[in-house]
Design a protein around this motif. Structure first.
Motif, PDB file in Angstrom:
ATOM      1  N   ARG A   9       0.840  -1.284  -0.020  1.00  0.00           N
ATOM      2  CA  ARG A   9       0.030   0.007  -0.135  1.00  0.00           C
ATOM      3  C   ARG A   9       0.967   1.102  -0.002  1.00  0.00           C
ATOM      4  N   LEU A  10       0.571   2.223  -0.843  1.00  0.00           N
ATOM      5  CA  LEU A  10       1.338   3.395  -0.982  1.00  0.00           C
ATOM      6  C   LEU A  10       0.692   4.651  -1.117  1.00  0.00           C
ATOM      7  N   ASN A  11       1.268   5.551  -0.430  1.00  0.00           N
ATOM      8  CA  ASN A  11       0.382   6.869  -0.618  1.00  0.00           C
ATOM      9  C   ASN A  11       1.413   7.764  -1.615  1.00  0.00           C
ATOM     10  N   VAL A  12       0.759   8.454  -2.323  1.00  0.00           N
ATOM     11  CA  VAL A  12       1.309   9.441  -3.221  1.00  0.00           C
ATOM     12  C   VAL A  12       0.994  10.896  -2.999  1.00  0.00           C
ATOM     13  N   THR A  13       1.688  11.591  -2.600  1.00  0.00           N
ATOM     14  CA  THR A  13       0.941  12.991  -2.454  1.00  0.00           C
ATOM     15  C   THR A  13       2.356  14.214  -2.387  1.00  0.00           C
ATOM     16  N   ASN A  14       1.700  15.307  -2.466  1.00  0.00           N
ATOM     17  CA  ASN A  14       2.881  16.340  -2.343  1.00  0.00           C
ATOM     18  C   ASN A  14       2.828  16.962  -1.193  1.00  0.00           C
ATOM     19  N   SER A  15       3.404  17.975  -0.772  1.00  0.00           N
ATOM     20  CA  SER A  15       3.545  18.489   0.485  1.00  0.00           C
ATOM     21  C   SER A  15       2.325  19.710   0.671  1.00  0.00           C
ATOM     22  N   LEU A  16       1.729  19.971  -0.374  1.00  0.00           N
ATOM     23  CA  LEU A  16       0.844  21.315  -0.377  1.00  0.00           C
ATOM     24  C   LEU A  16      -0.615  20.960   0.515  1.00  0.00           C
ATOM     25  N   VAL A  21      -4.605  13.231  -2.185  1.00  0.00           N
ATOM     26  CA  VAL A  21      -3.564  12.117  -1.565  1.00  0.00           C
ATOM     27  C   VAL A  21      -4.096  10.718  -2.670  1.00  0.00           C
ATOM     28  N   LEU A  22      -3.169  10.031  -3.192  1.00  0.00           N
ATOM     29  CA  LEU A  22      -3.585   9.081  -3.824  1.00  0.00           C
ATOM     30  C   LEU A  22      -3.065   7.837  -3.067  1.00  0.00           C
ATOM     31  N   THR A  23      -3.848   6.728  -2.909  1.00  0.00           N
ATOM     32  CA  THR A  23      -3.522   5.620  -2.206  1.00  0.00           C
ATOM     33  C   THR A  23      -3.586   4.460  -3.252  1.00  0.00           C
ATOM     34  N   LEU A  24      -2.380   3.845  -3.322  1.00  0.00           N
ATOM     35  CA  LEU A  24      -2.360   2.574  -4.176  1.00  0.00           C
ATOM     36  C   LEU A  24      -2.246   1.475  -3.305  1.00  0.00           C
ATOM     37  N   ASP A  25      -3.154   0.558  -3.726  1.00  0.00           N
ATOM     38  CA  ASP A  25      -3.617  -0.789  -2.893  1.00  0.00           C
ATOM     39  C   ASP A  25      -2.990  -1.954  -3.918  1.00  0.00           C
ATOM     40  N   PHE A 111      -9.128  11.335 -14.554  1.00  0.00           N
ATOM     41  CA  PHE A 111     -10.271  12.091 -15.049  1.00  0.00           C
ATOM     42  C   PHE A 111     -11.315  11.876 -14.230  1.00  0.00           C
ATOM     43  N   ALA A 112     -11.937  13.168 -13.637  1.00  0.00           N
ATOM     44  CA  ALA A 112     -12.868  13.159 -12.732  1.00  0.00           C
ATOM     45  C   ALA A 112     -13.642  14.749 -13.044  1.00  0.00           C
ATOM     46  N   GLN A 113     -14.711  14.678 -12.937  1.00  0.00           N
ATOM     47  CA  GLN A 113     -15.568  15.797 -12.775  1.00  0.00           C
ATOM     48  C   GLN A 113     -15.318  16.567 -14.319  1.00  0.00           C
ATOM     49  N   ASP A 114     -15.244  15.772 -15.312  1.00  0.00           N
ATOM     50  CA  ASP A 114     -15.307  16.025 -16.696  1.00  0.00           C
ATOM     51  C   ASP A 114     -14.042  16.702 -17.342  1.00  0.00           C
ATOM     52  N   HIS A 115     -12.633  16.428 -16.568  1.00  0.00           N
ATOM     53  CA  HIS A 115     -11.806  16.950 -16.914  1.00  0.00           C
ATOM     54  C   HIS A 115     -10.487  16.067 -16.355  1.00  0.00           C
ATOM     55  N   TRP A 116      -9.274  16.077 -17.072  1.00  0.00           N
ATOM     56  CA  TRP A 116      -8.040  15.256 -16.655  1.00  0.00           C
ATOM     57  C   TRP A 116      -7.359  16.410 -15.630  1.00  0.00           C
ATOM     58  N   THR A 117      -6.847  16.009 -14.689  1.00  0.00           N
ATOM     59  CA  THR A 117      -6.041  16.475 -13.739  1.00  0.00           C
ATOM     60  C   THR A 117      -4.743  15.758 -13.603  1.00  0.00           C
ATOM     61  N   ALA A 118      -3.650  16.651 -13.452  1.00  0.00           N
ATOM     62  CA  ALA A 118      -2.139  16.076 -13.510  1.00  0.00           C
ATOM     63  C   ALA A 118      -1.641  16.317 -12.186  1.00  0.00           C
ATOM     64  N   VAL A 119      -1.000  15.529 -11.536  1.00  0.00           N
ATOM     65  CA  VAL A 119      -0.133  15.706 -10.263  1.00  0.00           C
ATOM     66  C   VAL A 119       1.233  15.413 -10.712  1.00  0.00           C
TER      67      VAL A 119
END
Length: 196
Positions: A9-16, A21-25, A111-119
């Motif tokens: 299980r991994l968390n992927v996040t920046n410090s903002l 917060v992305l959690t990969l299981d 892709f959420a809320q009708d658009h792509w978001t990149a982190v």
């Protein structure tokens, strides 16, 4: 690193503050260099986000510096229903992890809320394990609640039927403190009906 199959299980996040917060299981197949699992993205700030996708992909091992340890180069894709569905991709990730799968950096898009978001260039860290609540009984069968039967017995004034239903409820629910008070109220109702 483990050989065969292992779970991470991994968390992927920046410090903002307030950043998603992305959690990969993930289940990692080291023999075939394949990865599959679930990606969940949560963001509490406006606009709130609760994204989930099934993910799959592959990884390779590489030495980025000759004297350093191996690194993992991870590539994932994702959609709401998995790799064989006809639903379009809604998630993608590219990352470089340490050989222990516990640290590194990754960039992802969703892709959420009708658009792509990149982190981009978010830190990867080991996520805490999911805790299951410890209970007295590891298996909780679905127990019937006797509300309809009690109401029917009360409406008909059939005292024998009401006592029978209460007795059945007592047998199945005697260990539950919250339901004990409900049973006590039913006993009070029986006493009231007997007093008539």
């Amino acid at each position: 690193m483990s050989i065969g199959l292992f779970h991470t299980r991994l968390n992927v996040t920046n410090s903002l503050l307030g950043a998603p917060v992305l959690t990969l299981d993930l289940l990692v197949d080291t023999v075939n260099k394949k990865v599959s699992g679930v990606a969940s993205i949560f963001q509490s700030t406006y606009p709130p986000l609760n994204f989930r996708a099934r993910v799959w992909g592959e990884y390779s091992e590489a030495k980025l510096i000759p004297e350093a340890e191996n690194h993992i180069i991870l590539t994932l894709e994702g959609s709401p229903s998995g790799p064989t569905s006809q639903i379009a991709q809604t998630f993608g990730l590219q990352g470089i992890l340490g050989a222990d799968w516990a640290s590194g950096f990754a960039s992802y898009k969703y892709f959420a809320q009708d658009h792509w978001t990149a982190v981009t260039h978010a830190a990867v860290s080991q996520a805490p394990a999911l805790r299951q609540e410890q209970t007295e009984h590891p298996y909780h069968p679905h127990l019937p609640l006797y509300a309809v039967a009690v109401q029917q017995a009360q409406a008909s004034g059939d005292l024998a039927q009401l006592k029978s239903v209460v007795s059945q409820g007592e047998q199945q629910l005697a260990s539950s403190g919250a339901l004990r008070s409900a049973l006590e109220q039913l006993h009070a109702e029986i006493a009231r009906l007997e007093a008539r």
